[in-house]
Scaffold this active site. Structure first.
Site, PDB file in Angstrom:
ATOM      1  N   VAL A  21     -23.243 -21.720  -1.028  1.00 54.93           N
ATOM      2  CA  VAL A  21     -24.703 -21.859  -1.120  1.00 54.93           C
ATOM      3  C   VAL A  21     -25.301 -20.630  -1.813  1.00 54.93           C
ATOM      4  O   VAL A  21     -26.497 -20.410  -1.796  1.00 54.93           O
ATOM      5  CB  VAL A  21     -25.323 -22.026   0.293  1.00 54.93           C
TER       6      VAL A  21
ATOM      7  N   HIS B 183     -23.051 -28.196  -0.182  1.00 54.20           N
ATOM      8  CA  HIS B 183     -23.635 -27.730   1.084  1.00 54.20           C
ATOM      9  C   HIS B 183     -25.010 -27.088   0.904  1.00 54.20           C
ATOM     10  O   HIS B 183     -25.449 -26.330   1.756  1.00 54.20           O
ATOM     11  CB  HIS B 183     -22.670 -26.763   1.786  1.00 54.20           C
TER      12      HIS B 183
HETATM   13  C1  BJW Z   1      -9.627 -16.201  -1.420  1.00 51.90           C
HETATM   14  C2  BJW Z   1     -10.066 -14.943  -1.752  1.00 51.90           C
HETATM   15  C3  BJW Z   1      -9.955 -14.596  -3.082  1.00 51.90           C
HETATM   16  C4  BJW Z   1     -10.428 -15.152   0.303  1.00 51.90           C
HETATM   17  N1  BJW Z   1      -9.445 -15.479  -3.951  1.00 51.90           N
HETATM   18  N2  BJW Z   1      -9.117 -17.049  -2.292  1.00 51.90           N
HETATM   19  C5  BJW Z   1     -13.195 -35.603   9.738  1.00 51.90           C
HETATM   20  C6  BJW Z   1     -12.304 -35.094  10.652  1.00 51.90           C
HETATM   21  C7  BJW Z   1     -12.684 -34.086  11.541  1.00 51.90           C
HETATM   22  C8  BJW Z   1     -13.984 -33.574  11.530  1.00 51.90           C
HETATM   23  C9  BJW Z   1     -14.867 -34.079  10.617  1.00 51.90           C
HETATM   24  C10 BJW Z   1     -14.482 -35.085   9.739  1.00 51.90           C
HETATM   25  N3  BJW Z   1     -15.538 -35.387   8.963  1.00 51.90           N
HETATM   26  C11 BJW Z   1     -16.580 -34.573   9.318  1.00 51.90           C
HETATM   27  C12 BJW Z   1     -16.190 -33.778  10.321  1.00 51.90           C
HETATM   28  C13 BJW Z   1     -17.014 -32.755  11.005  1.00 51.90           C
HETATM   29  C14 BJW Z   1     -17.181 -31.497  10.189  1.00 51.90           C
HETATM   30  C15 BJW Z   1     -15.816 -30.872   9.889  1.00 51.90           C
HETATM   31  O1  BJW Z   1     -15.303 -30.900   8.802  1.00 51.90           O
HETATM   32  N4  BJW Z   1     -15.217 -30.278  10.894  1.00 51.90           N
HETATM   33  C16 BJW Z   1     -13.910 -29.650  10.712  1.00 51.90           C
HETATM   34  C17 BJW Z   1     -14.053 -28.125  10.665  1.00 51.90           C
HETATM   35  C18 BJW Z   1     -13.042 -30.059  11.862  1.00 51.90           C
HETATM   36  N5  BJW Z   1     -17.894 -31.781   8.945  1.00 51.90           N
HETATM   37  C19 BJW Z   1     -19.216 -31.901   8.939  1.00 51.90           C
HETATM   38  O2  BJW Z   1     -19.854 -31.816   9.962  1.00 51.90           O
HETATM   39  C20 BJW Z   1     -19.874 -32.186   7.600  1.00 51.90           C
HETATM   40  N6  BJW Z   1     -20.716 -33.332   7.763  1.00 51.90           N
HETATM   41  C21 BJW Z   1     -20.256 -34.587   7.742  1.00 51.90           C
HETATM   42  O3  BJW Z   1     -19.133 -34.861   7.404  1.00 51.90           O
HETATM   43  O4  BJW Z   1     -21.183 -35.514   8.144  1.00 51.90           O
HETATM   44  C22 BJW Z   1     -20.731 -36.812   8.508  1.00 51.90           C
HETATM   45  C23 BJW Z   1     -19.942 -36.711   9.806  1.00 51.90           C
HETATM   46  C24 BJW Z   1     -20.354 -35.860  10.816  1.00 51.90           C
HETATM   47  C25 BJW Z   1     -19.615 -35.765  12.007  1.00 51.90           C
HETATM   48  C26 BJW Z   1     -18.461 -36.515  12.169  1.00 51.90           C
HETATM   49  C27 BJW Z   1     -18.037 -37.341  11.129  1.00 51.90           C
HETATM   50  C28 BJW Z   1     -18.802 -37.462   9.945  1.00 51.90           C
HETATM   51  C29 BJW Z   1     -20.786 -31.043   7.181  1.00 51.90           C
HETATM   52  C30 BJW Z   1     -20.031 -29.806   6.860  1.00 51.90           C
HETATM   53  C31 BJW Z   1     -21.024 -28.686   6.543  1.00 51.90           C
HETATM   54  C32 BJW Z   1     -20.342 -27.333   6.433  1.00 51.90           C
HETATM   55  N7  BJW Z   1     -21.341 -26.332   6.451  1.00 51.90           N
HETATM   56  C33 BJW Z   1     -20.960 -24.939   6.239  1.00 51.90           C
HETATM   57  C34 BJW Z   1     -22.227 -24.050   6.326  1.00 51.90           C
HETATM   58  C35 BJW Z   1     -23.077 -24.204   5.054  1.00 51.90           C
HETATM   59  C36 BJW Z   1     -24.300 -23.358   5.093  1.00 51.90           C
HETATM   60  C37 BJW Z   1     -23.983 -21.894   5.011  1.00 51.90           C
HETATM   61  O5  BJW Z   1     -23.353 -21.401   4.068  1.00 51.90           O
HETATM   62  O6  BJW Z   1     -24.403 -21.195   5.932  1.00 51.90           O
HETATM   63  O7  BJW Z   1     -20.345 -24.793   4.967  1.00 51.90           O
HETATM   64  S1  BJW Z   1     -19.683 -24.391   7.383  1.00 51.90           S
HETATM   65  C38 BJW Z   1     -18.835 -23.425   6.209  1.00 51.90           C
HETATM   66  O8  BJW Z   1     -17.507 -23.973   5.945  1.00 51.90           O
HETATM   67  C39 BJW Z   1     -19.629 -23.552   4.902  1.00 51.90           C
HETATM   68  C40 BJW Z   1     -18.529 -23.619   3.889  1.00 51.90           C
HETATM   69  O9  BJW Z   1     -19.003 -24.179   2.688  1.00 51.90           O
HETATM   70  C41 BJW Z   1     -17.466 -24.448   4.587  1.00 51.90           C
HETATM   71  C42 BJW Z   1     -16.102 -24.281   4.032  1.00 51.90           C
HETATM   72  O10 BJW Z   1     -15.641 -22.976   4.159  1.00 51.90           O
HETATM   73  P1  BJW Z   1     -14.795 -22.341   2.991  1.00 51.90           P
HETATM   74  O11 BJW Z   1     -15.601 -22.239   1.777  1.00 51.90           O
HETATM   75  O12 BJW Z   1     -13.509 -23.045   2.883  1.00 51.90           O
HETATM   76  O13 BJW Z   1     -14.629 -20.825   3.527  1.00 51.90           O
HETATM   77  P2  BJW Z   1     -13.527 -20.214   4.518  1.00 51.90           P
HETATM   78  O14 BJW Z   1     -14.058 -18.920   4.986  1.00 51.90           O
HETATM   79  O15 BJW Z   1     -13.105 -21.185   5.545  1.00 51.90           O
HETATM   80  O16 BJW Z   1     -12.258 -19.984   3.585  1.00 51.90           O
HETATM   81  C43 BJW Z   1     -12.212 -19.019   2.565  1.00 51.90           C
HETATM   82  C44 BJW Z   1     -10.870 -19.143   1.871  1.00 51.90           C
HETATM   83  O17 BJW Z   1     -10.857 -18.273   0.754  1.00 51.90           O
HETATM   84  C45 BJW Z   1      -9.678 -18.764   2.763  1.00 51.90           C
HETATM   85  O18 BJW Z   1      -8.690 -19.776   2.643  1.00 51.90           O
HETATM   86  C46 BJW Z   1      -9.168 -17.450   2.162  1.00 51.90           C
HETATM   87  O19 BJW Z   1      -7.756 -17.316   2.238  1.00 51.90           O
HETATM   88  C47 BJW Z   1      -9.605 -17.603   0.720  1.00 51.90           C
HETATM   89  N8  BJW Z   1      -9.863 -16.360  -0.005  1.00 51.90           N
HETATM   90  N9  BJW Z   1     -10.558 -14.342  -0.572  1.00 51.90           N
HETATM   91  C48 BJW Z   1      -9.037 -16.711  -3.470  1.00 51.90           C
HETATM   92  N10 BJW Z   1     -10.364 -13.387  -3.508  1.00 51.90           N
END
Ligand code: BJW
Ligand code: ZN
Length: 246
Positions: free
Chosen positions: A101, A117
Site C-alpha cells: 500500500v 490491498h
Molecule cells: C524479501 C526481502 C528482500 C524480505 N527481497 N524478499 C483461504 C484460506 C484461509 C484463509 C483465507 C482464505 N481466503 C481468505 C482468507 C482469510 C485471509 C487470509 O489470507 N488469511 C491467511 C493469513 C490465513 N484473507 C483475507 O482476509 C483477505 N480477504 C478475503 O479473502 O476476503 C474474502 C474472505 C474473507 C474471509 C474468509 C474467506 C474469504 C484480505 C487480506 C488483506 C490483507 N491485508 C494486509 C494489510 C493491508 C493494509 C496494510 O498494509 O496495513 O495486507 S495483511 C498484510 O499481509 C498486508 C500484506 O499485503 C499481506 C501480505 O504480506 P506480504 O506482502 O507477503 O509480507 P510478509 O511480511 O508476510 O512477507 C515479506 C516477505 O518478503 C517474506 O517472505 C520475506 O522473506 C521476504 N523478503 N526482504 C526479497 N529484500
C-alpha cells in the site's frame, strides 16, 4: 543464477505478470509484516491490520497508520522497484500486481499497477463512503480523522483481514495471471489469500513460475525457479542480462 530457459522465455514472451509483497520495499526501509521486523511499539503488525483493531482502538490504529504514512514521506523506491520499471519498458504486455500500500512502484515509474490491498494515502468515511487523501486533513484533536461531509469516522483505504478486495482489481489480477506466460512472485510470504493463489492460477494455465525471496516460502516447491536473495540485487541483474541478449 538465471536459467537459459528463463531468459529465453522472457525474450519471447508477450505477457508477464509480477506479484510483489512487502519484501520488495524492505530495502527501502519499509518494515515487512511477518518475521522479526513485523513489530511496532510491541504490537504485532498483523494484529493491527484488522477491522477489530480499528473498531476497538481507533486511536492506536490511526497512530500506527499515521506512523507508516509519515515514514513513507522520506522513503524512496529501491533498485528492485526501478528494475521492474525497466522490465515494463522491455515488454509489450506487463502487469504489476502489488499487495503493498506504499505507493513505491508508482513513485519509481511503474504504470500498469494493480493495488490489491489499497493505498495508505487514501481514506474513506465508514458512514457515507466519502473518499479523500489523508494529507487533506488538519491534525485532529483525538487522533481520529473525521469526515468533512458527515463527521463520521474516516479510515485508511486499505484491505484489512476478513475484508473483501475490490472486485474489479481482483478480477483484473486473476485474468492477467491466468493468461500470462511468465509469472514472478517477489518478496511475499505467499500466505495471504487471495493474492497467494495467483501464482497457482498462472502455473495452472501454463506460465513459467519464478519466485524471488530471501527465504523459502510455501510457494518455493511449486516454482519453476526459486531465486534466493534480495530483490534489489536479483532484479537489476536480470534486467542487465535481458538487455544484453535482446
Ligand atoms: C524479501 C526481502 C528482500 C524480505 N527481497 N524478499 C483461504 C484460506 C484461509 C484463509 C483465507 C482464505 N481466503 C481468505 C482468507 C482469510 C485471509 C487470509 O489470507 N488469511 C491467511 C493469513 C490465513 N484473507 C483475507 O482476509 C483477505 N480477504 C478475503 O479473502 O476476503 C474474502 C474472505 C474473507 C474471509 C474468509 C474467506 C474469504 C484480505 C487480506 C488483506 C490483507 N491485508 C494486509 C494489510 C493491508 C493494509 C496494510 O498494509 O496495513 O495486507 S495483511 C498484510 O499481509 C498486508 C500484506 O499485503 C499481506 C501480505 O504480506 P506480504 O506482502 O507477503 O509480507 P510478509 O511480511 O508476510 O512477507 C515479506 C516477505 O518478503 C517474506 O517472505 C520475506 O522473506 C521476504 N523478503 N526482504 C526479497 N529484500
Ligand atoms: Zn462521511
Amino acid at each position: 543464477m538465471f536459467s537459459k530457459k528463463l531468459i529465453q522465455r522472457l525474450n519471447h514472451s508477450s505477457s508477464v505478470v509480477v506479484l510483489t509483497g512487502a519484501g520488495i520495499s524492505a530495502e527501502s526501509g519499509v518494515p515487512t509484516f511477518r518475521g522479526k521486523d513485523g513489530l511496532w511499539e510491541n504490537y504485532n503488525v498483523q494484529e493491527l491490520a484488522t477491522p477489530e483493531a480499528f473498531n476497538e482502538n481507533r486511536e492506536t490504529f490511526w497512530k500506527f497508520y499515521n506512523w507508516r504514512r509519515k515514514l513513507l514521506n522520506d522513503i524512496k523506491p529501491n533498485l528492485g522497484h526501478y528494475a521492474l520499471v525497466d522490465l515494463e519498458n522491455f515488454l509489450s504486455d506487463f502487469t504489476l500486481i502489488t499487495q503493498n500500500v506504499d505507493n513505491l512502484h508508482q513513485k519509481a515509474g511503474s504504470k500498469n499497477v494493480i493495488e490489491l490491498h489499497g493505498n495508505i494515502t487514501h481514506t474513506y468515511c465508514i458512514d457515507c463512503n466519502f473518499r479523500t487523501n489523508r494529507d487533506e486533513f488538519e491534525d485532529e484533536v483525538d487522533g481520529i480523522p473525521r469526515c468533512p461531509e458527515c463527521n463520521g469516522y474516516m479510515r485508511p483505504d486499505v484491505v484489512l483481514f476478513g475484508e473483501t478486495l475490490d472486485p474489479e482489481c481482483l478480477t483484473k489480477a486473476q485474468e492477467a495471471s491466468a493468461t500470462c506466460e511468465v509469472f514472478f512472485s517477489i518478496g511475499t510470504s505467499s500466505l495471504v489469500e487471495p493474492a497467494a493463489s495467483l501464482p497457482y492460477v498462472a502455473k495452472g494455465n501454463g506460465a513459467y513460475l519464478v519466485e524471488i525471496n530471501t527465504e523459502q516460502t510455501p510457494l518455493s516447491v511449486t516454482a519453476d525457479e526459486a531465486l534466493l536473495g534480495k530483490s534489489g540485487k536479483i532484479l537489476p541483474l536480470l534486467v542487465m542480462i535481458l538487455d544484453r541478449f535482446r
